[in-house]
Design an enzyme around this catalytic site. Sequence first.
Site, mmCIF file in Angstrom:
data_model
loop_
_atom_site.group_PDB
_atom_site.id
_atom_site.type_symbol
_atom_site.label_atom_id
_atom_site.label_comp_id
_atom_site.label_asym_id
_atom_site.label_seq_id
_atom_site.Cartn_x
_atom_site.Cartn_y
_atom_site.Cartn_z
ATOM 1 C CE LYS A 11 8.250 49.869 -66.580
ATOM 2 N NZ LYS A 11 6.864 49.346 -66.360
ATOM 3 C CE1 TYR A 51 6.750 45.716 -70.345
ATOM 4 C CE2 TYR A 51 7.353 47.656 -71.608
ATOM 5 C CZ TYR A 51 7.331 46.957 -70.410
ATOM 6 O OH TYR A 51 7.891 47.506 -69.284
ATOM 7 C CG ASN A 114 5.139 50.317 -63.126
ATOM 8 O OD1 ASN A 114 5.928 50.557 -64.037
ATOM 9 N ND2 ASN A 114 4.511 49.164 -63.027
ATOM 10 C CG HIS A 117 11.009 45.724 -67.166
ATOM 11 N ND1 HIS A 117 9.872 44.991 -67.404
ATOM 12 C CD2 HIS A 117 12.068 44.899 -67.428
ATOM 13 C CE1 HIS A 117 10.239 43.779 -67.795
ATOM 14 N NE2 HIS A 117 11.551 43.689 -67.823
ATOM 15 C CD GLU A 128 12.600 40.968 -69.773
ATOM 16 O OE1 GLU A 128 11.380 40.730 -69.775
ATOM 17 O OE2 GLU A 128 13.178 41.495 -68.795
HETATM 18 P P1 IDP Z 1 5.537 44.046 -63.976
HETATM 19 O O1 IDP Z 1 6.194 45.247 -64.633
HETATM 20 O O2 IDP Z 1 5.353 44.261 -62.495
HETATM 21 O O3 IDP Z 1 6.204 42.735 -64.305
HETATM 22 P P2 IDP Z 1 3.455 43.292 -65.878
HETATM 23 O O4 IDP Z 1 2.175 42.629 -65.508
HETATM 24 O O5 IDP Z 1 4.504 42.473 -66.562
HETATM 25 O O6 IDP Z 1 4.041 43.981 -64.546
HETATM 26 O O7 IDP Z 1 3.084 44.539 -66.775
HETATM 27 C C1 IDP Z 1 4.066 45.211 -67.535
HETATM 28 C C2 IDP Z 1 3.842 46.692 -67.397
HETATM 29 O O8 IDP Z 1 2.593 47.032 -67.987
HETATM 30 C C3 IDP Z 1 3.728 47.215 -65.955
HETATM 31 O O9 IDP Z 1 4.974 47.419 -65.316
HETATM 32 C C4 IDP Z 1 2.973 48.505 -66.171
HETATM 33 O O10 IDP Z 1 3.826 49.545 -66.679
HETATM 34 C C5 IDP Z 1 1.988 48.098 -67.261
HETATM 35 N N1 IDP Z 1 0.709 47.614 -66.706
HETATM 36 C C6 IDP Z 1 0.478 46.418 -66.089
HETATM 37 N N2 IDP Z 1 -0.814 46.296 -65.724
HETATM 38 C C7 IDP Z 1 -1.411 47.439 -66.113
HETATM 39 C C8 IDP Z 1 -2.777 47.922 -66.019
HETATM 40 O O11 IDP Z 1 -3.671 47.259 -65.494
HETATM 41 N N3 IDP Z 1 -3.001 49.168 -66.552
HETATM 42 C C9 IDP Z 1 -2.028 49.925 -67.145
HETATM 43 N N4 IDP Z 1 -0.757 49.505 -67.267
HETATM 44 C C10 IDP Z 1 -0.441 48.279 -66.739
HETATM 45 MG MG MG Z 2 6.416 41.824 -66.164
#
Ligand code: IDP
Ligand code: MG
Length: 140
Positions: A11, A51, A114, A117, A128
């Site tokens: 990312k 997304y 974070n 992905h 994807e």
């Molecule tokens: P993942 O990437 O671990 O699968 P997902 O729940 O699919 O997590 O969420 C997609 C992305 O959305 C996350 O990697 C993160 O960048 C962002 N995200 C998820 N939850 C939050 C939140 O509570 N606040 C802000 N961004 C979030």
């Molecule tokens: Mg996810």
Amino acid sequence: MAVEQTLSIIKPDATRRNLTGKINARLEDAGLRIVAQKRLHLTRGQAEQFYEVHKERPFYNDLVEFMMSGPVVVQVLEGEDAVALNRKVMGETNPANAAEGTIRKDFAESIEANSVHGSDSAENAAKEIQFFFSRTEIVG
Ligand code: IDP
Ligand code: MG
């Protein structure tokens, strides 16, 4: 277990800090092979569509902006149980909850920024991968 492919994205927070090589080393050290890889700048349309499952979530708009905020590296990873293995190497979504030695524990800036992905199921991995790569771009 079977040989699988999964989609990974390095990312913008990680490309900005020049962490592509360090993250790739974590993936390779875990036994995943990078069988396709390209660096690109997501358009708004691509970020929104990628997304789309999170469209109703409060963080969706910020997430789309974040994913467009700099270059990303999209990649196809291959290996035994690659979908689950990559999720394990990545760590929990929120770096505060991520296990020691995971990419997100060591590199993520926040729950949003974070660093990586990874597809969450074989079915989503197939979708994807198709979203970013043609078959001829994947070289096992
Ligand atoms: P993942 O990437 O671990 O699968 P997902 O729940 O699919 O997590 O969420 C997609 C992305 O959305 C996350 O990697 C993160 O960048 C962002 N995200 C998820 N939850 C939050 C939140 O509570 N606040 C802000 N961004 C979030
Ligand atoms: Mg996810």
